[in-house]
Design a protein around this motif. Structure first.
Motif, PDB file in Angstrom:
ATOM      1  N   ARG A 103      -9.788  29.962 -21.869  1.00  0.00           N
ATOM      2  CA  ARG A 103      -8.990  29.702 -20.666  1.00  0.00           C
ATOM      3  C   ARG A 103      -9.532  28.486 -19.904  1.00  0.00           C
ATOM      4  O   ARG A 103      -8.764  27.608 -19.476  1.00  0.00           O
ATOM      5  CB  ARG A 103      -8.998  30.944 -19.769  1.00  0.00           C
ATOM      6  CG  ARG A 103      -8.197  30.781 -18.493  1.00  0.00           C
ATOM      7  CD  ARG A 103      -8.055  32.079 -17.733  1.00  0.00           C
ATOM      8  NE  ARG A 103      -7.034  32.928 -18.348  1.00  0.00           N
ATOM      9  CZ  ARG A 103      -7.294  34.038 -19.028  1.00  0.00           C
ATOM     10  NH1 ARG A 103      -8.533  34.447 -19.204  1.00  0.00           N
ATOM     11  NH2 ARG A 103      -6.310  34.756 -19.552  1.00  0.00           N
ATOM     12  N   ARG A 107      -7.739  24.756 -19.415  1.00  0.00           N
ATOM     13  CA  ARG A 107      -7.527  24.193 -18.079  1.00  0.00           C
ATOM     14  C   ARG A 107      -8.100  22.769 -18.001  1.00  0.00           C
ATOM     15  O   ARG A 107      -7.466  21.854 -17.454  1.00  0.00           O
ATOM     16  CB  ARG A 107      -8.206  25.080 -17.036  1.00  0.00           C
ATOM     17  CG  ARG A 107      -8.072  24.575 -15.606  1.00  0.00           C
ATOM     18  CD  ARG A 107      -6.707  24.852 -15.057  1.00  0.00           C
ATOM     19  NE  ARG A 107      -6.544  24.323 -13.712  1.00  0.00           N
ATOM     20  CZ  ARG A 107      -5.815  24.909 -12.772  1.00  0.00           C
ATOM     21  NH1 ARG A 107      -5.158  26.021 -13.036  1.00  0.00           N
ATOM     22  NH2 ARG A 107      -5.707  24.377 -11.577  1.00  0.00           N
ATOM     23  N   VAL A 136      -0.645  33.653 -24.130  1.00  0.00           N
ATOM     24  CA  VAL A 136      -0.808  34.118 -22.750  1.00  0.00           C
ATOM     25  C   VAL A 136      -1.553  33.085 -21.906  1.00  0.00           C
ATOM     26  O   VAL A 136      -1.389  33.037 -20.676  1.00  0.00           O
ATOM     27  CB  VAL A 136      -1.549  35.477 -22.733  1.00  0.00           C
ATOM     28  CG1 VAL A 136      -3.004  35.321 -23.166  1.00  0.00           C
ATOM     29  CG2 VAL A 136      -1.471  36.127 -21.360  1.00  0.00           C
ATOM     30  N   LEU A 138      -0.972  30.052 -21.693  1.00  0.00           N
ATOM     31  CA  LEU A 138      -0.040  29.068 -21.131  1.00  0.00           C
ATOM     32  C   LEU A 138       0.302  29.383 -19.678  1.00  0.00           C
ATOM     33  O   LEU A 138       0.737  28.506 -18.925  1.00  0.00           O
ATOM     34  CB  LEU A 138       1.242  29.018 -21.962  1.00  0.00           C
ATOM     35  CG  LEU A 138       1.114  28.473 -23.387  1.00  0.00           C
ATOM     36  CD1 LEU A 138       2.448  28.558 -24.108  1.00  0.00           C
ATOM     37  CD2 LEU A 138       0.611  27.032 -23.382  1.00  0.00           C
ATOM     38  N   THR A 139       0.106  30.629 -19.281  1.00  0.00           N
ATOM     39  CA  THR A 139       0.386  31.031 -17.897  1.00  0.00           C
ATOM     40  C   THR A 139      -0.396  30.172 -16.911  1.00  0.00           C
ATOM     41  O   THR A 139       0.119  29.796 -15.846  1.00  0.00           O
ATOM     42  CB  THR A 139       0.023  32.514 -17.693  1.00  0.00           C
ATOM     43  OG1 THR A 139       0.740  33.313 -18.640  1.00  0.00           O
ATOM     44  CG2 THR A 139       0.363  32.970 -16.285  1.00  0.00           C
ATOM     45  N   ASP A 140      -1.635  29.845 -17.267  1.00  0.00           N
ATOM     46  CA  ASP A 140      -2.504  29.092 -16.357  1.00  0.00           C
ATOM     47  C   ASP A 140      -2.168  27.610 -16.288  1.00  0.00           C
ATOM     48  O   ASP A 140      -2.533  26.940 -15.314  1.00  0.00           O
ATOM     49  CB  ASP A 140      -3.973  29.243 -16.791  1.00  0.00           C
ATOM     50  CG  ASP A 140      -4.436  30.693 -16.776  1.00  0.00           C
ATOM     51  OD1 ASP A 140      -3.870  31.475 -16.007  1.00  0.00           O
ATOM     52  OD2 ASP A 140      -5.359  31.023 -17.538  1.00  0.00           O
ATOM     53  N   LYS A 142       1.063  26.073 -17.450  1.00  0.00           N
ATOM     54  CA  LYS A 142       2.468  25.671 -17.634  1.00  0.00           C
ATOM     55  C   LYS A 142       2.957  24.727 -16.534  1.00  0.00           C
ATOM     56  O   LYS A 142       3.756  23.823 -16.800  1.00  0.00           O
ATOM     57  CB  LYS A 142       3.374  26.897 -17.728  1.00  0.00           C
ATOM     58  CG  LYS A 142       3.457  27.753 -16.487  1.00  0.00           C
ATOM     59  CD  LYS A 142       4.333  28.974 -16.728  1.00  0.00           C
ATOM     60  CE  LYS A 142       4.449  29.844 -15.489  1.00  0.00           C
ATOM     61  NZ  LYS A 142       5.213  29.168 -14.407  1.00  0.00           N
ATOM     62  N   ASP A 143       2.483  24.907 -15.310  1.00  0.00           N
ATOM     63  CA  ASP A 143       2.939  24.059 -14.210  1.00  0.00           C
ATOM     64  C   ASP A 143       2.197  22.720 -14.168  1.00  0.00           C
ATOM     65  O   ASP A 143       2.573  21.827 -13.395  1.00  0.00           O
ATOM     66  CB  ASP A 143       2.748  24.781 -12.874  1.00  0.00           C
ATOM     67  CG  ASP A 143       3.628  26.018 -12.766  1.00  0.00           C
ATOM     68  OD1 ASP A 143       4.720  26.012 -13.372  1.00  0.00           O
ATOM     69  OD2 ASP A 143       3.224  26.987 -12.093  1.00  0.00           O
ATOM     70  N   ILE A 164       9.395  32.517 -25.740  1.00  0.00           N
ATOM     71  CA  ILE A 164       8.283  31.824 -25.083  1.00  0.00           C
ATOM     72  C   ILE A 164       8.787  30.614 -24.303  1.00  0.00           C
ATOM     73  O   ILE A 164       8.332  30.341 -23.186  1.00  0.00           O
ATOM     74  CB  ILE A 164       7.227  31.407 -26.132  1.00  0.00           C
ATOM     75  CG1 ILE A 164       6.555  32.658 -26.696  1.00  0.00           C
ATOM     76  CG2 ILE A 164       6.190  30.467 -25.533  1.00  0.00           C
ATOM     77  CD1 ILE A 164       5.745  32.409 -27.950  1.00  0.00           C
ATOM     78  N   GLN A 167      10.252  32.016 -21.177  1.00  0.00           N
ATOM     79  CA  GLN A 167       9.242  32.618 -20.306  1.00  0.00           C
ATOM     80  C   GLN A 167       8.439  31.570 -19.536  1.00  0.00           C
ATOM     81  O   GLN A 167       8.149  31.751 -18.347  1.00  0.00           O
ATOM     82  CB  GLN A 167       8.293  33.483 -21.147  1.00  0.00           C
ATOM     83  CG  GLN A 167       7.161  34.123 -20.353  1.00  0.00           C
ATOM     84  CD  GLN A 167       6.219  34.912 -21.235  1.00  0.00           C
ATOM     85  OE1 GLN A 167       6.461  35.088 -22.436  1.00  0.00           O
ATOM     86  NE2 GLN A 167       5.131  35.402 -20.657  1.00  0.00           N
ATOM     87  N   PHE A 168       8.085  30.481 -20.214  1.00  0.00           N
ATOM     88  CA  PHE A 168       7.240  29.472 -19.588  1.00  0.00           C
ATOM     89  C   PHE A 168       8.016  28.216 -19.160  1.00  0.00           C
ATOM     90  O   PHE A 168       7.407  27.213 -18.796  1.00  0.00           O
ATOM     91  CB  PHE A 168       6.109  29.073 -20.541  1.00  0.00           C
ATOM     92  CG  PHE A 168       5.164  30.207 -20.840  1.00  0.00           C
ATOM     93  CD1 PHE A 168       4.208  30.594 -19.914  1.00  0.00           C
ATOM     94  CD2 PHE A 168       5.238  30.889 -22.039  1.00  0.00           C
ATOM     95  CE1 PHE A 168       3.337  31.637 -20.184  1.00  0.00           C
ATOM     96  CE2 PHE A 168       4.370  31.938 -22.327  1.00  0.00           C
ATOM     97  CZ  PHE A 168       3.422  32.321 -21.388  1.00  0.00           C
TER      98      PHE A 168
END
Length: 371
Positions: A103, A107, A136, A138-140, A142-143, A164, A167-168
């Motif tokens: 993770r 980042r 999962v 990608l949640t951190d 995606k923006d 996916i 979702q993202f």
């Protein structure tokens, strides 16, 4: 979608011309006695405009199987610049210690858009996630992804990619690449039929075949089409029994209760399965344990031969001298290399949402007698 080696050669030739700046506009010989301003003050060397970053699952690199196969493709892509004699691709990989390390590494990747050596900003970036459960992460980020950043997910199918993407909110910037094991699995089913015809023990059967995986189906989407093919070929005569040796908590490196390494757990599982085969009369087993495949191979090296010795089909493994087993080797490294070469010559979002290979260009096995 069927690729051939000659196609790759053509693409590489085209790459050489494109990235090296081939042109027929000016074929005159340079005046070496009166150099142009450009030769007097050469333009500083620029770094590669495209970055490829491949993230492996914790503990899986060095598995002598799937992850190492992908790494072979990464190494070949890294040699591309040597062939073209020009910076075109900046190829990197991440092999995290655990999920938290993965993770934080991801980042850092998403925030670093500049080539660390030449300080030029990458025009395009591609993130390759080698395992479905890494999605999962990608949640951190995606923006933070730029409009020119794209994601390639291995071992998933078209429905997964569509879900996916939604979702993202990645639209057509997320892609999938997979290799089906359906064809060699059909040959393994033919082998089981043939085995029954010549079996010396009348109890021999293929009623209940264990299939060892790292994770439960509820934790990991298996898209290799093995189970579906066995069901189609064998019908109600055979039931596959999935057995998970690890969990997400064990990260595919330790057993479910974390008391054994996955290599040790695989060794123990092979021994128990052999004993079970002698009791039930079913010698067939399918093994897909990532780095744990090594433990199963250790057991095979010292196994005792009986009239009901295990007949093992191992997924994402290569031929190993002295081991009595069948294998399916999906060449994900080669598939990744072909995919990236094609992607590099298309605009952002132009690659197909999903590419799944079925032909022997990207898969091999040792089930030769059962074509």
């Amino acid at each position: 979608m069927k690729h051939r080696d000659w196609l790759f050669a053509v693409i590489m030739l085209f790459a050489a011309c494109t990235f090296a700046g081939c042109s027929d506009d000016d074929e005159s010989t340079p005046d070496t006695q009166h150099p142009t301003p450009d030769t007097q003050h050469p333009t500083p060397k620029q770094g590669a405009p495209i970055q490829i970053t491949v993230m492996f699952a914790p503990g899986q690199l060095g598995d002598r199987g799937y992850a190492d196969n992908v790494m072979e493709g990464v190494n070949e892509l890294d040699k591309w610049d040597d062939k073209l004699e020009k910076d075109t691709l900046d190829v990197r990989f991440i092999s995290p210690f655990n999920v938290e390390d993965a993770r934080s590494s991801l980042r850092k990747w998403v925030e670093t858009t500049v080539n660390p050596f030449y300080q030029n900003e990458y025009e395009r970036r591609l993130l390759v996630l080698t395992e479905p459960f890494l999605v999962v992460l990608l949640t951190d980020i995606k923006d933070l992804l730029r409009p020119t950043d794209e994601v390639l997910l291995l071992k998933l199918n078209e429905d997964d990619i569509a879900q996916i993407a939604k979702q993202f909110s990645l639209g057509n910037r997320v892609h999938g690449l997979n290799i089906s094991a359906s064809y060699p699995t059909r040959k393994f089913c033919a082998l089981m039929y043939k085995y029954m015809e010549t079996a010396s023990d009348p109890r021999t059967n293929y009623l209940n075949i264990p299939i060892f995986r790292l994770y439960e189906k509820t934790q990991y989407p298996y898209r290799d089409e093995i189970a579906e093919t066995v069901e189609m070929e064998m019908g109600d005569a055979t039931q596959l029994t999935p057995i998970a040796l690890s969990s997400m908590k064990g990260a595919g490196v330790y057993s479910q209760d974390s008391t054994l390494t996955i290599v040790e757990a695989a060794f123990e599982a092979a021994n128990v399965t052999q004993n079970s085969a002698e009791l039930t009369g079913c010698p067939f087993v399918i093994v897909d344990l990532g780095a744990g495949n090594t433990g199963w191979d250790y057991w095979l090296l010292g196994m005792r031969y009986t009239h009901l010795t295990l007949s093992t089909l191992m997924l994402d493994a290569k031929n190993a001298f002295g081991l009595r087993r069948f294998y399916i080797n999906r060449k994900f490294g080669k598939a990744l290399m072909y995919w990236v070469v094609e992607w590099a010559f298309k605009s952002v979002g132009e690659m197909d949402a999903q590419v799944t290979h079925y032909d022997d260009t990207f898969i091999e096995d040792n089930l030769y007698a059962f074509e």
